[in-house]
Write a protein that holds these residues in place. Structure first.
Motif, PDB file in Angstrom:
ATOM      1  N   SER A   6      69.225  18.727 -27.836  1.00 51.17           N
ATOM      2  CA  SER A   6      70.178  18.494 -28.918  1.00 51.17           C
ATOM      3  C   SER A   6      70.022  19.492 -30.044  1.00 51.17           C
ATOM      4  CB  SER A   6      70.012  17.066 -29.451  1.00 51.17           C
ATOM      5  OG  SER A   6      68.695  16.872 -29.913  1.00 51.17           O
ATOM      6  N   SER A   7      68.800  19.947 -30.325  1.00 49.46           N
ATOM      7  CA  SER A   7      68.609  20.894 -31.418  1.00 49.46           C
ATOM      8  C   SER A   7      69.330  22.199 -31.140  1.00 49.46           C
ATOM      9  CB  SER A   7      67.121  21.157 -31.636  1.00 49.46           C
ATOM     10  OG  SER A   7      66.537  21.692 -30.446  1.00 49.46           O
ATOM     11  N   LEU A   8      69.233  22.663 -29.896  1.00 54.00           N
ATOM     12  CA  LEU A   8      69.929  23.898 -29.521  1.00 54.00           C
ATOM     13  C   LEU A   8      71.428  23.681 -29.580  1.00 54.00           C
ATOM     14  CD1 LEU A   8      69.868  26.784 -28.556  1.00 54.00           C
ATOM     15  CD2 LEU A   8      69.639  25.939 -26.201  1.00 54.00           C
ATOM     16  N   SER A   9      71.893  22.469 -29.162  1.00 56.37           N
ATOM     17  CA  SER A   9      73.319  22.173 -29.209  1.00 56.37           C
ATOM     18  C   SER A   9      73.832  22.254 -30.640  1.00 56.37           C
ATOM     19  CB  SER A   9      73.590  20.774 -28.637  1.00 56.37           C
ATOM     20  OG  SER A   9      73.192  20.703 -27.299  1.00 56.37           O
ATOM     21  N   ASN A  10      73.060  21.731 -31.603  1.00 58.86           N
ATOM     22  CA  ASN A  10      73.492  21.762 -32.989  1.00 58.86           C
ATOM     23  C   ASN A  10      73.523  23.185 -33.526  1.00 58.86           C
ATOM     24  OD1 ASN A  10      73.804  19.013 -33.147  1.00 58.86           O
ATOM     25  ND2 ASN A  10      71.682  18.633 -33.771  1.00 58.86           N
ATOM     26  N   PRO A 108      83.097  10.931 -23.710  1.00 55.93           N
ATOM     27  CA  PRO A 108      81.680  10.527 -23.579  1.00 55.93           C
ATOM     28  C   PRO A 108      80.902  11.379 -22.580  1.00 55.93           C
ATOM     29  CG  PRO A 108      83.101   8.596 -23.630  1.00 55.93           C
ATOM     30  CD  PRO A 108      84.002   9.786 -23.536  1.00 55.93           C
ATOM     31  N   ARG A 109      81.556  11.762 -21.475  1.00 60.60           N
ATOM     32  CA  ARG A 109      80.863  12.586 -20.482  1.00 60.60           C
ATOM     33  C   ARG A 109      80.508  13.949 -21.061  1.00 60.60           C
ATOM     34  NH1 ARG A 109      83.127  15.100 -14.978  1.00 60.60           N
ATOM     35  NH2 ARG A 109      85.029  15.148 -16.204  1.00 60.60           N
ATOM     36  N   LEU A 110      81.421  14.534 -21.826  1.00 60.49           N
ATOM     37  CA  LEU A 110      81.144  15.845 -22.416  1.00 60.49           C
ATOM     38  C   LEU A 110      80.090  15.757 -23.509  1.00 60.49           C
ATOM     39  CD1 LEU A 110      84.689  17.464 -22.657  1.00 60.49           C
ATOM     40  CD2 LEU A 110      82.747  18.283 -21.328  1.00 60.49           C
ATOM     41  N   ARG A 111      80.095  14.675 -24.254  1.00 61.58           N
ATOM     42  CA  ARG A 111      79.148  14.553 -25.356  1.00 61.58           C
ATOM     43  C   ARG A 111      77.704  14.412 -24.875  1.00 61.58           C
ATOM     44  NH1 ARG A 111      81.711  11.059 -30.376  1.00 61.58           N
ATOM     45  NH2 ARG A 111      82.188  12.899 -31.621  1.00 61.58           N
ATOM     46  N   GLN A 112      77.514  13.990 -23.650  1.00 64.38           N
ATOM     47  CA  GLN A 112      76.160  13.981 -23.107  1.00 64.38           C
ATOM     48  C   GLN A 112      75.634  15.390 -22.928  1.00 64.38           C
ATOM     49  OE1 GLN A 112      76.174  11.703 -19.502  1.00 64.38           O
ATOM     50  NE2 GLN A 112      76.685   9.778 -20.515  1.00 64.38           N
ATOM     51  N   TRP A 113      76.569  16.335 -22.807  1.00 66.18           N
ATOM     52  CA  TRP A 113      76.179  17.729 -22.576  1.00 66.18           C
ATOM     53  C   TRP A 113      76.337  18.570 -23.834  1.00 66.18           C
ATOM     54  CZ3 TRP A 113      73.851  20.219 -18.684  1.00 66.18           C
ATOM     55  CH2 TRP A 113      73.897  21.618 -18.667  1.00 66.18           C
ATOM     56  N   ILE A 114      77.411  18.334 -24.581  1.00 64.63           N
ATOM     57  CA  ILE A 114      77.685  19.086 -25.805  1.00 64.63           C
ATOM     58  C   ILE A 114      77.469  18.132 -26.971  1.00 64.63           C
ATOM     59  CG2 ILE A 114      79.387  20.435 -27.083  1.00 64.63           C
ATOM     60  CD1 ILE A 114      80.829  20.890 -24.420  1.00 64.63           C
ATOM     61  N   SER A 115      76.301  18.150 -27.517  1.00 61.27           N
ATOM     62  CA  SER A 115      75.962  17.231 -28.604  1.00 61.27           C
ATOM     63  C   SER A 115      76.505  17.802 -29.910  1.00 61.27           C
ATOM     64  CB  SER A 115      74.449  17.045 -28.694  1.00 61.27           C
ATOM     65  OG  SER A 115      74.119  16.215 -29.778  1.00 61.27           O
ATOM     66  N   THR A 116      77.591  17.203 -30.411  1.00 67.15           N
ATOM     67  CA  THR A 116      78.187  17.653 -31.664  1.00 67.15           C
ATOM     68  C   THR A 116      78.411  16.451 -32.564  1.00 67.15           C
ATOM     69  OG1 THR A 116      80.493  17.364 -30.994  1.00 67.15           O
ATOM     70  CG2 THR A 116      79.423  19.430 -30.368  1.00 67.15           C
ATOM     71  N   PRO A 117      78.387  16.686 -33.874  1.00 63.60           N
ATOM     72  CA  PRO A 117      78.636  15.583 -34.815  1.00 63.60           C
ATOM     73  C   PRO A 117      80.113  15.350 -35.086  1.00 63.60           C
ATOM     74  CG  PRO A 117      78.056  17.564 -36.021  1.00 63.60           C
ATOM     75  CD  PRO A 117      77.984  17.927 -34.559  1.00 63.60           C
ATOM     76  N   LYS A 118      80.994  15.888 -34.270  1.00 60.54           N
ATOM     77  CA  LYS A 118      82.418  15.812 -34.564  1.00 60.54           C
ATOM     78  C   LYS A 118      82.929  14.386 -34.403  1.00 60.54           C
ATOM     79  CE  LYS A 118      86.363  18.794 -34.270  1.00 60.54           C
ATOM     80  NZ  LYS A 118      86.754  20.141 -33.876  1.00 60.54           N
ATOM     81  N   ASN A 130      91.104  14.859 -46.552  1.00 59.99           N
ATOM     82  CA  ASN A 130      89.778  14.917 -45.935  1.00 59.99           C
ATOM     83  C   ASN A 130      89.858  14.862 -44.416  1.00 59.99           C
ATOM     84  OD1 ASN A 130      88.149  14.755 -48.482  1.00 59.99           O
ATOM     85  ND2 ASN A 130      89.266  12.829 -48.670  1.00 59.99           N
ATOM     86  N   ALA A 131      90.860  15.501 -43.848  1.00 56.60           N
ATOM     87  CA  ALA A 131      91.022  15.484 -42.399  1.00 56.60           C
ATOM     88  C   ALA A 131      89.849  16.199 -41.742  1.00 56.60           C
ATOM     89  CB  ALA A 131      92.327  16.154 -42.004  1.00 56.60           C
ATOM     90  N   GLN A 132      89.175  15.495 -40.846  1.00 55.37           N
ATOM     91  CA  GLN A 132      88.026  16.059 -40.161  1.00 55.37           C
ATOM     92  C   GLN A 132      88.029  15.569 -38.714  1.00 55.37           C
ATOM     93  OE1 GLN A 132      85.883  18.310 -41.335  1.00 55.37           O
ATOM     94  NE2 GLN A 132      86.897  18.335 -43.340  1.00 55.37           N
ATOM     95  N   GLY A 133      87.260  16.269 -37.890  1.00 53.55           N
ATOM     96  CA  GLY A 133      87.046  15.800 -36.543  1.00 53.55           C
ATOM     97  C   GLY A 133      88.202  16.074 -35.603  1.00 53.55           C
ATOM     98  N   LEU A 134      88.200  15.326 -34.496  1.00 53.37           N
ATOM     99  CA  LEU A 134      89.256  15.405 -33.484  1.00 53.37           C
ATOM    100  C   LEU A 134      90.178  14.207 -33.695  1.00 53.37           C
ATOM    101  CD1 LEU A 134      90.461  16.704 -30.940  1.00 53.37           C
ATOM    102  CD2 LEU A 134      88.870  15.334 -29.581  1.00 53.37           C
ATOM    103  N   ILE A 135      91.442  14.466 -33.973  1.00 54.05           N
ATOM    104  CA  ILE A 135      92.411  13.429 -34.330  1.00 54.05           C
ATOM    105  C   ILE A 135      93.363  13.241 -33.163  1.00 54.05           C
ATOM    106  CG2 ILE A 135      94.163  12.730 -35.991  1.00 54.05           C
ATOM    107  CD1 ILE A 135      92.810  15.015 -37.829  1.00 54.05           C
ATOM    108  N   LEU A 136      93.330  12.079 -32.513  1.00 54.93           N
ATOM    109  CA  LEU A 136      94.195  11.779 -31.374  1.00 54.93           C
ATOM    110  C   LEU A 136      95.432  11.030 -31.866  1.00 54.93           C
ATOM    111  CD1 LEU A 136      91.483  12.452 -29.961  1.00 54.93           C
ATOM    112  CD2 LEU A 136      92.055  10.739 -28.244  1.00 54.93           C
ATOM    113  N   ALA A 137      96.611  11.520 -31.489  1.00 58.20           N
ATOM    114  CA  ALA A 137      97.862  10.897 -31.907  1.00 58.20           C
ATOM    115  C   ALA A 137      98.825  10.850 -30.735  1.00 58.20           C
ATOM    116  CB  ALA A 137      98.486  11.669 -33.068  1.00 58.20           C
TER     117      ALA A 137
END
Length: 530
Positions: A6-10, A108-118, A130-137
């Motif tokens: 996770s440290s390297l991912s960050n 969830p499957r990708l987040r096990q591999w790409i650890s991001t705080p998004k 304050n729009a942040q992150g991934l916004i699904l619409a």
């Protein structure tokens, strides 16, 4: 590089603000795919780099993935990885059913591999400040905002639209205003001094609409006289002392659309109930959509929006200017289909077509019976669909089902184009897909007739710019499941062999191995384990 580092991912996550995001995305996605150890879409890396580049330079792009955009679309990892790694917010416009797939499986499957705080957000709006992150619409929520208030979603934030094959239809639905039978009562309550005029107008419309000959769509374009009834009502309502303040909201929207030149008015008739619904719908969406493209960089992703790589006709119909375009073609080695186009069947508009079609269907079903599996017969004409179903059910029994998803292992599904498009993702890839007629929109359908009339009035080539592109896109989406099994597609519309546009149809179905007839030996030698 292990997925639990996770440290390297960050560290990588903080670096993607640099111009190297394309490289970072490429490396991370390639490592993920290798770790999965299963067959994957061969264009993942190319598409992911293009999406990452669009994020970095803020330039819009249009990608034709050549793969179906349904529930299990193979290309989805290609935009999710850069969307999760990109430090700035991203808006992802995707139907709600696909959102659930992304939220429960893909992300969830990708987040096990790409650890991001998004952060991940869903809903019909976000905080602009304050729009942040991934916004699904959903497409409907996003379009309503972009076409009207423009306050619920941020400007200047990269937006990915998945399933852009349907963008024109989504836009028409959002811009359509409907008046239901109950809305007439609302109008009566709002304008009590015009009660007689409102009753008379409604009675005139009922009398006129119910004199139209019955059609399979139970829908009609309003003629000049019927539009005049509504116009006269509008004039009388203007004389009310409470006008315009008392006008109900839905009626106010309807009148606004009704008086525009680019609108068609349709009536859906319920003859049993003696009621009708009015719909005001745009004949084109380019003028409306052209206003939203400059608001943010857009990445449009679909299956087959245009026959050409530059998607000139598609972009014209959506009012889109110059963008980066990319089109992936099916692989000839792994996605080739066997295409049967017999040259002995009468043309669809002749009396001889129906009996010839049924004979050909019997022959095809007999040949395919050597190998167990689903057979799909695409018949969109409603009377013809019923006749084919009746004849085949008498011979093949309960194996024959009309537009159902619960089928036997050797089921025979008789379906229209819309049902097949909506449900092909949940059905097994057929051994045999039979296309009775090309999916050229029928001029007997009122909405199609209204759009063709608009093209004619504008002195534009309505067949080349509207009917043919619709048919080619529908064809490519319909046969997409067959490419996975390299199955057999039988196209029984002989116009493909004798009309000038036949070569464009064959190009849309490429790569294919064309044959004139089908026998059981063909199915016996096909490899369905792929």
């Amino acid at each position: 590089m292990c997925h639990n580092e996770s440290s390297l991912s960050n560290i990588i996550y903080t670096r993607v603000i640099t111009p190297l995001i394309e490289v970072e995305v490429h490396q991370r996605l390639r490592a993920f795919l290798r770790e999965q150890g299963e067959p994957y879409w061969p264009h993942h890396l190319t598409m992911a780099r293009l999406v990452a580049r669009a994020m970095r330079i803020g330039r819009s792009a249009l990608i034709q993935a050549g793969a179906p955009a349904g529930y299990h679309a193979r290309y989805r990892l290609s935009y999710l990885v850069p969307a999760l790694m990109w430090m700035d917010p991203v808006v992802l416009v995707v139907p709600e059913t696909i959102q659930q797939r992304l939220l429960l499986v893909e992300i969830p499957r990708l987040r096990q591999w790409i650890s991001t705080p998004k952060a991940i957000h869903t809903g019909d709006r976000t905080d602009n400040a304050n729009a942040q992150g991934l916004i699904l619409a959903s497409p409907q929520d996003w379009l309503r905002d972009r076409l009207t208030t423009r306050t619920q979603f941020p400007n200047n934030i990269l937006t990915i639209i998945d399933g852009a094959d349907d963008l024109e239809r989504w836009t028409q639905e959002v811009l359509t205003v409907d008046l239901h039978p109950s809305d007439w009562n609302t109008l009566l309550l709002a304008f009590p001094l015009q009660t007689e005029a409102i009753h008379d107008t409604r009675a005139q419309l009922i009398r006129s609409l119910f004199q139209h000959p019955s059609n399979p769509y139970n829908c009609y374009l309003l003629d000049d006289q019927e539009r005049d009834y509504l116009h006269q009502l509008w004039v009388q309502l203007q004389n009310s002392p409470s006008f315009p303040g008392s006008m109900p909201c839905r009626w106010a929207k309807f009148w606004d659309h009704f008086h525009r030149r680019d609108q068609m008015v349709l009536a859906s008739v319920d003859r049993e109930q003696g009621q009708f619904t009015l719909s005001c719908s745009p004949v084109e969406v380019a003028s409306a959509l052209s206003q939203i493209w400059p608001q943010q960089p857009i990445v449009l992703i679909g299956s087959a929006m245009d026959l050409d790589t530059d998607a000139a006709i598609y972009r014209q119909r959506l009012g889109m200017g110059d963008v980066t375009t990319l089109k992936f073609s099916p692989d000839r080695q792994t996605e080739l289909i066997h295409l049967c186009t017999p040259d002995r069947i009468p043309l669809p508009n002749t009396p001889e077509f129906q009996p010839a079609l049924i004979r050909e269907l019997r022959s095809l079903l007999d040949a395919s019976s050597i190998r167990p599996g689903l057979s799909v017969l695409l018949v969109d004409d409603l009377p013809l669909k019923a006749q084919v179903a009746s004849v085949l059910a008498s011979e093949f029994g309960s194996r024959v089902q009309v537009e159902r998803t619960c089928l036997d292992e050797n089921g025979i599904l008789i379906s229209g184009w819309e049902f097949w498009r909506q449900h092909q993702a949940v059905l097994p890839a057929p051994n045999l897909l039979v296309i009775a007629t090309l999916p050229i929109p029928s001029l007997e359908e009122p909405q199609v007739a209204g759009r063709v009339a608009y093209y004619k009035q504008s002195r534009q080539d309505w067949f080349r710019l509207y009917l043919l592109p619709e048919a080619l896109s529908e064809l490519q989406r319909a046969i997409a499941p067959m490419r996975e099994s390299q199955g057999v597609v039988a196209l029984l519309d002989n116009r493909v062999n004798h009309r000038s546009y036949g070569q464009q149809v064959f190009a849309a179905l490429s790569p294919s191995a064309r044959i004139q007839s089908i026998d059981s030996d063909l199915f016996n030698h096909l490899d369905y384990s792929m």
